[in-house]
Every structure is written in C-alpha cells, then in structure tokens.
Design an enzyme around this catalytic site. Structure first.
Site, PDB file in Angstrom:
ATOM      1  N   GLN A  23       0.829  -1.208   0.000  1.00 10.63           N
ATOM      2  CA  GLN A  23       0.000   0.000   0.000  1.00 10.63           C
ATOM      3  C   GLN A  23       0.857   1.248   0.000  1.00 10.63           C
ATOM      4  O   GLN A  23       1.949   1.268   0.546  1.00 10.63           O
ATOM      5  CB  GLN A  23      -0.991   0.011   1.164  1.00 10.63           C
ATOM      6  CG  GLN A  23      -0.398   0.228   2.523  1.00 10.63           C
ATOM      7  CD  GLN A  23      -1.451   0.133   3.616  1.00 10.63           C
ATOM      8  OE1 GLN A  23      -2.332  -0.716   3.585  1.00 10.63           O
ATOM      9  NE2 GLN A  23      -1.344   1.006   4.594  1.00 10.63           N
ATOM     10  N   GLY A  24       0.314   2.265  -0.657  1.00 10.35           N
ATOM     11  CA  GLY A  24       0.990   3.550  -0.726  1.00 10.35           C
ATOM     12  C   GLY A  24      -0.025   4.662  -0.604  1.00 10.35           C
ATOM     13  O   GLY A  24      -1.238   4.434  -0.656  1.00 10.35           O
ATOM     14  N   TYR A  25       0.473   5.877  -0.450  1.00  8.31           N
ATOM     15  CA  TYR A  25      -0.386   7.034  -0.215  1.00  8.31           C
ATOM     16  C   TYR A  25      -0.201   8.060  -1.316  1.00  8.31           C
ATOM     17  O   TYR A  25       0.905   8.539  -1.551  1.00  8.31           O
ATOM     18  CB  TYR A  25      -0.089   7.626   1.167  1.00  8.31           C
ATOM     19  CG  TYR A  25      -0.543   6.682   2.238  1.00  8.31           C
ATOM     20  CD1 TYR A  25      -1.823   6.769   2.750  1.00  8.31           C
ATOM     21  CD2 TYR A  25       0.272   5.643   2.655  1.00  8.31           C
ATOM     22  CE1 TYR A  25      -2.267   5.857   3.692  1.00  8.31           C
ATOM     23  CE2 TYR A  25      -0.172   4.720   3.589  1.00  8.31           C
ATOM     24  CZ  TYR A  25      -1.441   4.833   4.099  1.00  8.31           C
ATOM     25  OH  TYR A  25      -1.898   3.920   5.016  1.00  8.31           O
ATOM     26  N   LEU A  26      -1.312   8.391  -1.976  1.00  9.98           N
ATOM     27  CA  LEU A  26      -1.319   9.458  -2.980  1.00  9.98           C
ATOM     28  C   LEU A  26      -1.391  10.813  -2.292  1.00  9.98           C
ATOM     29  O   LEU A  26      -0.965  11.816  -2.831  1.00  9.98           O
ATOM     30  CB  LEU A  26      -2.501   9.278  -3.937  1.00  9.98           C
ATOM     31  CG  LEU A  26      -2.455   8.003  -4.780  1.00  9.98           C
ATOM     32  CD1 LEU A  26      -3.790   7.768  -5.454  1.00  9.98           C
ATOM     33  CD2 LEU A  26      -1.330   8.085  -5.793  1.00  9.98           C
TER      34      LEU A  26
END
Length: 155
Positions: free
Chosen positions: A28-31
C-alpha cells in the site's frame, strides 16, 4: 457516511501466532497523506482498493473504500513515493476480527494489532498477547510509516 472506529496495540508476546485464521500480503501507498485526509492505494492479495480517510477524531474517522481493478491499483502504486509491505494476519475472537500487521522492508520488526469497533463505547476482551495501546500515537499510522519507517526511528 462510513465511519472507521479502530484501536491499535503493540504486541506483548508471540502467542497470537497460534490463533491466526488467515494471512494476506499487502502492498500500500499514499497518494495524499495530509493530516486532514489520506488517499491510499492498496493491493491485498489479488484485489486492488482505493481508500479515502478523513482526519482522526480520537479513534474514529470517516472512511470510504472502493475496490478497483488490480491493474489500476498497480499503476497507482507507482505514483506513491513509498510503498509499505506487510502481511496481515486475521484472528477471529469473541465476535471481532483482530488484524495483525507484520511489516517488512523499512518497517521490519514492527507488528501492530488493530480491532475495528461498531461504536466508540464498544467493550471487548483484550487478549493476553496485547501490549501497549498506540491508537493515538501518529507514528504508528500507516501513512506516517510510509514517510518515517520504523527502522529509522531513534532508539
């Protein structure tokens, strides 16, 4: 409005491993990881998700999660400056699901247990393997761990 009510704990022992019902790898990553809102992209197993979360108000916040095509999630993760790698273990206990995130990569060594509750005043039995509650400690937010990984914390 969807509301996430969540409490988060460190683990005191490894006894939880004896109770695992299932395990899934997550990237998971964060925009966007601004305090007022986060926009997360996640691949959990073979599914993609886009999640928007509002600002924490204690242990609660608005949460909207949508399944998206896996190919889209893969491309969106490429837009994220940092991608978390973790395995989520689920434990079903007393009518609740405990999600235990065992981090890898730059967050290796960190294991956190979370429980989602239906209401702020919901009571639940705390397993003996739970340690310190860190619900209000922003360092343990996944969005914070993507920017300041656990292995880089001052000891």
């Amino acid at each position: 409005m969807a509301l996430e009510i969540e409490r988060k704990y460190l683990l005191a022992t490894a006894q939880w491993r004896e109770e695992i019902n299932s395990s899934t790898r997550i990237a998971q990553g964060y925009l966007n990881d601004a305090p007022a809102r986060t926009v997360r992209v996640r691949i959990k197993g073979d599914k993609g998700f886009l999640t928007i979360k509002g600002k924490n108000e204690g242990i609660a916040r608005a949460e909207f999660e949508y399944e998206i095509p896996l190919a889209d999630a893969s491309e969106l993760l490429k837009l994220c400056p940092n991608v978390l790698d973790k395995t989520r273990h689920e434990i079903h206990r007393d009518g609740f699901v405990w999600e235990i995130d065992e981090f890898a990569g730059d967050n290796a060594g960190l294991i956190v247990a979370e429980i989602e509750l239906p209401a702020l005043d919901t009571e639940f039995a705390k397993p003996a393997w739970l340690g310190e509650e860190v619900s209000g400690d922003a360092r343990y937010y996944n969005s914070a761990l993507s920017n300041t990984p656990y292995t880089r914390w001052p000891r």
